[in-house]
Enzyme design. Structure first.
Site, PDB file in Angstrom:
ATOM      1  N   SER A  70      10.572   0.407   1.472  1.00 38.33           N
ATOM      2  CA  SER A  70       9.346   0.131   1.314  1.00 38.33           C
ATOM      3  C   SER A  70       9.164  -1.216   0.411  1.00 38.33           C
ATOM      4  O   SER A  70       9.484  -2.369   0.750  1.00 38.33           O
ATOM      5  CB  SER A  70       8.565   1.453   0.457  1.00 38.33           C
ATOM      6  OG  SER A  70       7.102   1.242   0.780  1.00 38.33           O
ATOM      7  N   ASP A  82       7.687  -2.443   4.275  1.00 38.97           N
ATOM      8  CA  ASP A  82       7.308  -1.824   5.325  1.00 38.97           C
ATOM      9  C   ASP A  82       5.856  -1.542   5.809  1.00 38.97           C
ATOM     10  O   ASP A  82       5.616  -0.763   6.739  1.00 38.97           O
ATOM     11  CB  ASP A  82       7.918  -0.115   5.000  1.00 38.97           C
ATOM     12  CG  ASP A  82       7.089   0.636   4.111  1.00 38.97           C
ATOM     13  OD1 ASP A  82       6.349  -0.259   3.249  1.00 38.97           O
ATOM     14  OD2 ASP A  82       7.090   1.858   4.282  1.00 38.97           O
ATOM     15  N   ASP A 101       3.143  -0.884   4.717  1.00 42.12           N
ATOM     16  CA  ASP A 101       1.976   0.060   4.512  1.00 42.12           C
ATOM     17  C   ASP A 101       0.994  -0.433   3.340  1.00 42.12           C
ATOM     18  O   ASP A 101      -0.199   0.522   3.264  1.00 42.12           O
ATOM     19  CB  ASP A 101       2.280   1.345   4.207  1.00 42.12           C
ATOM     20  CG  ASP A 101       3.356   1.573   3.132  1.00 42.12           C
ATOM     21  OD1 ASP A 101       3.465   0.744   2.511  1.00 42.12           O
ATOM     22  OD2 ASP A 101       4.158   2.781   2.885  1.00 42.12           O
ATOM     23  N   GLU A 105      -5.263   2.717  -2.970  1.00 39.85           N
ATOM     24  CA  GLU A 105      -4.720   2.640  -4.382  1.00 39.85           C
ATOM     25  C   GLU A 105      -4.951   0.935  -4.487  1.00 39.85           C
ATOM     26  O   GLU A 105      -4.924   0.374  -3.641  1.00 39.85           O
ATOM     27  CB  GLU A 105      -3.132   2.892  -4.356  1.00 39.85           C
ATOM     28  CG  GLU A 105      -2.973   4.359  -3.992  1.00 39.85           C
ATOM     29  CD  GLU A 105      -1.630   5.012  -4.089  1.00 39.85           C
ATOM     30  OE1 GLU A 105      -1.055   5.847  -4.898  1.00 39.85           O
ATOM     31  OE2 GLU A 105      -0.742   4.062  -3.326  1.00 39.85           O
ATOM     32  N   ASN A 160      -2.930  -0.966  -5.445  1.00 44.67           N
ATOM     33  CA  ASN A 160      -1.735  -1.874  -4.976  1.00 44.67           C
ATOM     34  C   ASN A 160      -1.889  -1.940  -3.497  1.00 44.67           C
ATOM     35  O   ASN A 160      -0.922  -2.706  -2.815  1.00 44.67           O
ATOM     36  CB  ASN A 160      -0.419  -1.048  -5.103  1.00 44.67           C
ATOM     37  CG  ASN A 160      -0.221   0.289  -4.343  1.00 44.67           C
ATOM     38  OD1 ASN A 160      -1.051   0.697  -3.405  1.00 44.67           O
ATOM     39  ND2 ASN A 160       0.419   1.118  -4.986  1.00 44.67           N
TER      40      ASN A 160
END
Ligand code: G16
Length: 523
Positions: free
Chosen positions: A65, A257, A259, A349, A351
């Site tokens: 990730s 990755d 996401d 989130e 992030n």
């Protein structure tokens, strides 16, 4: 039984380093790749059991990730493309930490507790197993698991099916764009030298003329997530290396990755402006709320955030937009859970990890409005846009590609520049730091991670430090993906936020068993 003997024999080929203890964290196991061989083997076993239990296809995603190259990780994906349940996270930790001789007993324990019929057929989607998908982004695997388990109702469980579903919905949406010039259709994308870059290149052909992408950090050189990617940009609050953009132009970064996604631009004074997950959820929820009003639909919409959400975003949503806001622990699995309580749950989130969930009832009401011949023109237009919005979104999990297409469509439909989007509210300056401690489990938190309950005295120390700064807030939490304690601080000025983050880091270092050098002031 014969198959337990086989498991026992095979597991010897993937021995667990004695004494090594790992935990199924925020998003699966995540650590230096050299410690993960036995974990991969054991997660294969657990995925098979989970599949037998649910009588559905289960996903296994191998990914580091947002972490650097030396790390890797693995997580399990449940039938509807969501993260595996907390009970099974517990099983995963137990299985991972069983010494070689106890592995079969640990397996039998899961089988017994969950009353699993061992002869039930199992189906697992993974990188190198029954169905070979090769390299895909994490959200693509979540999507395919969901397609498979809904017998194709959610979409076709192939890479092409994914590209087609998302790009078709994107085209339908951008038909509603106002005065979109070629310049406005341009977007610079930082692929974090990860799989998202490869897949976006493949997908470009499907996007034809509606979105012109210039791809940077595409993996042809440079390291995964190194000085680039969504996490770097968010935490460092600066543009990724390797990206060339003119002032005012839109750019975005995926993580390794794909996401997570964050947007940004640089203004004429070369100041960097970040539009993170909070800005994204504000844009999306405002867009959806306006459409609901135009369609005359009464549906409960809410936004779910974590403690990292900038206070300005929460205030804007609650006070100006009048959208209810919920706060949960870090980790999309927690946000998702809270979002499910609403007809439309927008969860992000800070992030940049997030998506939108629509309840079945909400999707049905939208559908009825589209099909009802007596729906008036304005309501019908809004309902069709809502329907295509549902289709462009990957409801299985946060997905940088799907989120990017939705954001691009919203900006085009509203005729909005990135500067106008940014001006919706002004972020409070903030800073994130990490502190190394002997054992990060020394920190325990409550109230959705906003308060520390241990070690003794830490929360009191944070409270008195926060009081020294205007409009300030700070919290600490043990990371679930790295061996560190994370510190977050926000305040009225950047200097204040930086000082507060440093002071709180020092308190963590002193009270929670800091190792290595003491944190140093940022200025
Ligand atoms: C994972 C989770 C995210 C979470 C992040 C937090 O991110 O999927 O929901 O925000 O971990 O990491 P930590 O606990 O270290 O602060 P990813 O993108 O690495 O899968």
């Amino acid at each position: 039984m014969a198959h337990f003997q086989i498991v026992s024999k095979r597991s010897c080929l993937h021995p667990k380093p004695e004494g090594l203890l790992l935990q199924y964290g925020t998003a699966g196991f995540r650590t230096n790749a050299k410690h993960l061989d036995h974990i991969m083997f054991r997660m294969g076993l657990l995925a098979t059991l989970r599949s037998k239990k649910t009588k559905a296809t289960i996903g296994v995603m191998v990914t580091a990730s947002h972490n650097p190259e030396e790390d890797n990780g693995v997580k399990l994906i449940d039938p509807l493309g969501e993260m595996v349940t907390p009970t099974w996270e517990g099983f995963a930790t137990k299985l991972a930490n069983a010494e070689q001789a106890d592995l079969v007993t640990a397996l039998k324990d899961v089988i017994e507790k969950e009353a699993i019929n061992i002869s039930q057929e199992a189906n697992v989607f993974t990188f190198y197993a029954f169905y070979y998908y090769g390299l895909v982004t994490t959200p693509m695997l979540h999507y395919m698991v969901r397609c498979q388990n809904t017998q194709g109702e959610y979409g076709e469980a192939t890479v092409e099916g994914y590209y087609k579903k998302l790009s078709d919905a994107f085209f339908q949406l951008t038909k509603n764009a106002i005065n979109c010039t070629d310049d406005q259709k341009h977007l610079s994308v930082d692929g974090a030298n990860g799989i998202g870059a490869v897949k976006l290149r493949e997908m470009e052909g499907y996007l034809k003329n509606e979105l012109h992408i210039t791809l940077f950090n595409d993996g042809s050189k440079g390291k995964l997530n190194y000085q680039c990617g969504a996490d770097f940009v968010k935490v460092q609050q600066k543009a990724p290396t390797g990206l060339k953009m003119n002032p005012g132009e839109r750019g975005c970064s995926f993580d390794g990755d794909a996401d997570r996604i964050v947007y940004y631009y640089t203004d004429a004074e070369e100041k960097f402006h970040l539009l993170d997950g909070d800005k994204i959820s504000t844009l999306i929820s405002t867009f959806l709320k306006e459409l609901l009003t135009q369609a005359g639909l009464v549906l409960k919409i809410a936004v779910v955030q974590t403690a990292y959400a900038n206070r300005s975003s929460t205030q804007y949503l609650e006070d100006i937009m009048k959208v209810p806001v919920r706060c949960t622990k870090t980790g999309v699995k927690h946000l998702r859970h809270a979002a499910q309580e609403f007809d439309i749950g927008v969860f992000f989130e800070a992030n940049g990890h997030g998506t939108v969930l629509f309840s079945t009832a909400a999707e049905e009401k939208i559908q009825q409005l589209v099909e009802n011949p007596s729906t008036d023109e304005e309501a019908k237009r809004a309902a069709v846009i809502l329907q295509n919005t549902v289709n462009v979104i990957n409801q299985a999990v946060g997905d940088a590609v799907s989120d990017m297409l939705l954001i691009e469509a919203i900006l085009a439909i509203k005729g909005m520049t990135i500067q106008q989007w940014d001006a919706i509210y002004t972020d409070l300056p903030n800073r994130q730091l990490k502190v190394k401690v002997l054992d990060r489990r020394a920190i325990d938190t409550t109230d959705a991670e906003r308060r520390a309950v241990s070690p003794a005295g830490l929360q009191e120390a944070i409270d008195s430090l926060v009081k020294k700064h205007r409009r300030a807030r700070s919290f600490v939490r043990p990371s679930g993906t790295e061996d560190v304690v994370r510190v977050y601080a926000e305040a009225e000025t950047q200097e204040s936020a930086d000082t507060l983050a440093y002071e709180v880091s020092l308190a963590v270092y002193r009270l929670a068993g800091g190792v290595g050098d003491e944190p140093k002031p940022l200025h």
